[in-house]
Scaffold this motif. Structure first.
Motif, PDB file in Angstrom:
ATOM      1  N   ASP A  92       0.816  -1.213   0.000  1.00  0.00           N
ATOM      2  CA  ASP A  92       0.000   0.000   0.000  1.00  0.00           C
ATOM      3  C   ASP A  92       0.849   1.262   0.000  1.00  0.00           C
ATOM      4  N   LEU A  93       2.049   1.137   0.544  1.00  0.00           N
ATOM      5  CA  LEU A  93       2.930   2.295   0.640  1.00  0.00           C
ATOM      6  C   LEU A  93       3.168   2.911  -0.733  1.00  0.00           C
ATOM      7  N   PHE A  94       3.274   2.057  -1.719  1.00  0.00           N
ATOM      8  CA  PHE A  94       3.593   2.547  -3.061  1.00  0.00           C
ATOM      9  C   PHE A  94       2.349   2.782  -3.904  1.00  0.00           C
ATOM     10  N   ALA A  95       1.207   2.349  -3.390  1.00  0.00           N
ATOM     11  CA  ALA A  95      -0.008   2.483  -4.183  1.00  0.00           C
ATOM     12  C   ALA A  95      -0.301   3.955  -4.410  1.00  0.00           C
ATOM     13  N   ALA A  96      -0.687   4.292  -5.623  1.00  0.00           N
ATOM     14  CA  ALA A  96      -0.996   5.681  -5.948  1.00  0.00           C
ATOM     15  C   ALA A  96      -2.335   6.045  -5.331  1.00  0.00           C
ATOM     16  N   GLY A  97      -2.503   7.332  -4.988  1.00  0.00           N
ATOM     17  CA  GLY A  97      -3.736   7.775  -4.360  1.00  0.00           C
ATOM     18  C   GLY A  97      -4.894   7.770  -5.349  1.00  0.00           C
ATOM     19  N   GLU A  98      -6.053   8.154  -4.837  1.00  0.00           N
ATOM     20  CA  GLU A  98      -7.256   8.239  -5.665  1.00  0.00           C
ATOM     21  C   GLU A  98      -7.005   9.158  -6.854  1.00  0.00           C
ATOM     22  N   GLY A  99      -7.567   8.797  -7.977  1.00  0.00           N
ATOM     23  CA  GLY A  99      -7.529   9.699  -9.124  1.00  0.00           C
ATOM     24  C   GLY A  99      -6.181   9.775  -9.813  1.00  0.00           C
ATOM     25  N   ALA A 100      -5.235   8.886  -9.451  1.00  0.00           N
ATOM     26  CA  ALA A 100      -3.947   8.897 -10.138  1.00  0.00           C
ATOM     27  C   ALA A 100      -4.154   8.377 -11.561  1.00  0.00           C
ATOM     28  N   SER A 101      -3.250   8.797 -12.439  1.00  0.00           N
ATOM     29  CA  SER A 101      -3.375   8.373 -13.830  1.00  0.00           C
ATOM     30  C   SER A 101      -3.096   6.876 -13.929  1.00  0.00           C
ATOM     31  N   GLY A 102      -3.498   6.272 -15.022  1.00  0.00           N
ATOM     32  CA  GLY A 102      -3.319   4.839 -15.218  1.00  0.00           C
ATOM     33  C   GLY A 102      -1.881   4.412 -15.057  1.00  0.00           C
ATOM     34  N   PHE A 103      -0.960   5.224 -15.617  1.00  0.00           N
ATOM     35  CA  PHE A 103       0.447   4.859 -15.566  1.00  0.00           C
ATOM     36  C   PHE A 103       0.969   4.874 -14.132  1.00  0.00           C
ATOM     37  N   THR A 104       0.644   5.962 -13.414  1.00  0.00           N
ATOM     38  CA  THR A 104       1.110   6.077 -12.032  1.00  0.00           C
ATOM     39  C   THR A 104       0.566   4.934 -11.191  1.00  0.00           C
ATOM     40  N   ALA A 105      -0.694   4.630 -11.393  1.00  0.00           N
ATOM     41  CA  ALA A 105      -1.313   3.553 -10.619  1.00  0.00           C
ATOM     42  C   ALA A 105      -0.617   2.228 -10.892  1.00  0.00           C
ATOM     43  N   MET A 106      -0.336   2.007 -12.170  1.00  0.00           N
ATOM     44  CA  MET A 106       0.340   0.774 -12.570  1.00  0.00           C
ATOM     45  C   MET A 106       1.723   0.699 -11.947  1.00  0.00           C
TER      46      MET A 106
END
Ligand SMILES: Nc1ncnc2c1ncn2[C@@H]1O[C@H](COP(=O)(O)OP(=O)(O)O)[C@@H](O)[C@H]1O
Ligand SMILES: [Mg+2]
Lengths: 274, 349
Positions: free
Chosen positions: B85-99
């Motif tokens: 979870d530490l590295f998980a992107a926050g809400e509304g992050a772009s697809g790339f960032t989330a990936m």
């Protein structure tokens, strides 16, 4: 060596090649349980010479070589190398200092080809580590190629081109001995230790081996410490000879000096002619 | 063709996939055995320990929490956030960032676990096997049994003994493409688990990498040298200690891979360490010193036990998978003691 030698004077063979003391053994004593394999032996090895150790079976020759190469740790005595006392070292550390060796009972990597066996001799000279190897593939490849070229030269030198790719386990005894020498040479050692390199060979193979040993000493200036049984061979090859018997040193000097030494004649030659 | 044949084929394929698992564990055995002559009973427990550590890091478990709570009267069990979870992107992050966040959240714990396995390798060599150089094989073997139980207890103490789910985002469930294609072609849809397919691919990559590494790298050459002759290896400047730490590290990383695959399939639990025992017959078949042998042996055992259960199981009351592998190994021992790929042992008389 002599500073006063006029430049135009042609130096004798010995003047040309024998340098300062490279290795000195001081009062070495080695015991196995109750058995004393070496008793208080001192001698030195000078740069560029062929220094032989002779003596009857069980005299402690191999043990001495094992002390030099770090396989055995003597209970007493000091080993001096290049002017400094050598702390107790593991065999692989000794090897990395530039001391290569062969074994009386041949120790090769039977599963590997002749070429691969000789390449392992260059491990101490390889710089690129694993991390670097994976990051700079090109650099590692270049280094590998350079090492391969050196190894090919040694293969040519020892006339074993025909068996380069043969697994060592399949070779006859005489060739195995030669590959072992090749592997030791590949390390470009300062000091080369040979434990009975001609034992069990036929006359022709012995002559070849003698020639190789002389050439190594001559062409590369490698210092050699040689254990050999055959008196004739030893007298021909050596600059100086240490004679051992029952773990003690009973003679030390040039072949001529040793030949004239009564203790040596009694102990060694007497036994040899039995 | 009758459905039974297809069904048997399917059983065989599934067996092959189970065999990949055995092969992975056997591979770790072979690596250590070749380099040091040690039969590492703890290989399976190492897989378990690796998987436990990975789950702990992913989920942010506090290591030794039982111990800490017992001593200090606290009640800690998890950090505020696991590494996943530490590295998980926050809400509304772009697809790339989330990936990217998802990948890092898995990759970093995996790399950290690999590092833990390397430290373990170093500790095992430093604290145990360094002091046992030159001892009889049975003594070394006993030491690895001790190590296995120690590591099992240590893993328990560090991460707790409950069954944990391991999810590193590997695909799961029946591969539908395969089912559809085979259904169209043969009128019989093969059921193969996606995870098994991934495991097979990963195992193949691992074997190829290991082979290239041992053939072409400097360390690989040193490794083969040590496997062949210790004295000669020393004489060319190879530190045996270093090589042994290296092979235990590689075996630890192979254990991690096995742990990830097995854990993703059946959860991380102590029965994982029991697959180590299945690796034994695999080694009898493949030979203790052959990497291809470990793979082929694993596949044969995996396939053999599933097919045997399918055809013969019903006649003898089932549960043949418990013993089939061992009996097969016994038969092999009698007729080909060196295994399929092992070097022939010829005693000079
Ligand atoms: N590893 C060893 N363990 C016990 N005794 C040894 C060992 N190596 C050598 N010795 C003993 O030391 C003595 C000298 O042996 P060695 O050095 O091999 O003699 P040489 O090479 O001159 O024939 C012999 O008595 C031998 O039995
Ligand atoms: Mg000897």
């Amino acid at each position: 060596m002599n500073a006063e030698t006029p430049v135009e004077a042609i130096p004798t063979a010995d003047d040309r090649k024998i340098g300062p003391v490279l290795m000195e053994m001081k009062h070495i004593t080695l015991r196995f349980g109750g058995v004393k394999a070496i008793t208080d032996i001192s001698f030195d090895i000078r740069e560029g010479e062929i220094r032989s150790i002779i003596g009857p079976n069980g005299a402690g020759k191999s043990s001495m070589l094992n002390v030099i190469s770090g396989f055995y740790v003597p209970q007493e005595g000091e080993v001096w190398f290049r002017g400094a006392r050598r702390p107790q070292m593991k065999p692989y550390q000794v090897a990395r200092q530039g001391i290569a060796r062969t074994f009386q009972n041949i120790a090769l990597f039977d599963g590997m080809s002749v070429l691969d066996n000789i390449m392992t001799g260059r491990l101490t000279l390889m710089k690129t580590g694993l991390a670097a190897q994976s990051l700079w593939w090109g650099k590692a490849q270049r280094e590998e190629t350079e090492h391969r070229e050196k190894v090919e030269k040694i293969i040519d030198f020892l006339e074993i081109q025909a068996i380069r790719k043969t697994p060592v386990g399949r070779l006859p005894y005489g060739l195995k001995k030669r590959v072992e020498l090749a592997r030791a040479l590949a390390a470009e050692p300062m000091l080369l230790l040979l434990d009975e390199p001609m034992a069990g060979m036929n006359v022709e193979e012995k002559e070849d081996m003698c020639r190789f040993i002389l050439d190594v000493n001559d062409e590369f200036g490698t210092t050699i410490c040689l254990i050999e049984h055959d008196m004739g061979v030893v007298m021909d090859l050596s600059d100086r000879v240490v004679v051992m018997d029952y773990g003690k040193k009973i003679g030390d000097g040039t072949p001529d000096e040793v030949r004239g030494n009564q203790a040596v004649i009694d102990a060694y030659l007497g036994v040899a002619h039995d | 063709m009758p459905d039974t044949v297809f069904f048997a084929l399917e059983v065989m394929l599934n067996g092959l996939m189970a065999g990949v698992m055995y092969a992975l564990v056997a591979l770790g055995f072979v690596l250590i055995y070749k380099a040091s002559g040690i039969f590492n009973y703890a290989q399976g427990v190492m897989a378990l320990f690796a998987a436990l550590t990975l789950v702990g890091l992913l989920d942010g478990q506090v290591p030794f929490s039982h111990l800490i709570n017992a001593i200090f009267g606290t009640d800690v069990h998890h950090f505020p956030s696991g590494l996943r979870d530490l590295f998980a992107a926050g809400e509304g992050a772009s697809g790339f960032t989330a990936m990217l966040g998802r990948i890092l959240g898995i990759l970093i714990p995996v790399l950290l676990t690999a590092a833990v396995m390397v430290v373990l390798a170093w500790a095992v060599q430093k604290l145990v096997f360094r002091h046992l150089v030159g001892q009889a094989p049975i003594i070394l073997f006993m030491a690895t049994i001790g190590l296995a139980y120690f590591l099992e207890g240590f893993g328990d103490l560090m991460w707790g003994s409950d069954i944990k789910a391991l999810d590193v985002g590997l695909p799961k469930g029946i591969n539908e493409t395969l089912e559809r294609v085979t259904n169209e072609a043969f009128g019989y849809g093969f059921f193969i688990d996606n995870l098994d397919i991934v495991a097979a691919i990963v195992a193949a990559i691992l074997v190829v990498t290991l082979t290239l590494y041992s053939q072409y790298s400097r360390q690989g050459r040193a490794l083969r040298a040590v496997a062949d002759d210790h004295q000669a290896a020393l004489s060319v400047g190879i530190s045996l200690n270093y090589i042994w730490v290296l092979v235990w590290s590689i075996a630890g990383i192979v254990a991690l891979v096995a742990g990830i695959m097995w854990g993703s399939k059946s959860g991380v639990q102590f029965s994982l360490s029991l697959i180590a025992l299945k690796a034994l017959p695999v080694l009898m078949l493949g030979g203790f010193t052959s990497i291809p042998g470990a793979i082929v042996g694993g596949l044969i055992i995996g396939m053999g036990e599933k097919l045997f259960e399918f055809f013969i199981g019903p006649l003898v009351g089932g549960a043949t998978e418990n013993w089939f592998a061992y009996v097969l190994a016994l038969v092999f021992l009698v007729f080909r003691p060196q295994g399929l790929f092992g070097e022939r042992i010829i005693e000079r008389v």
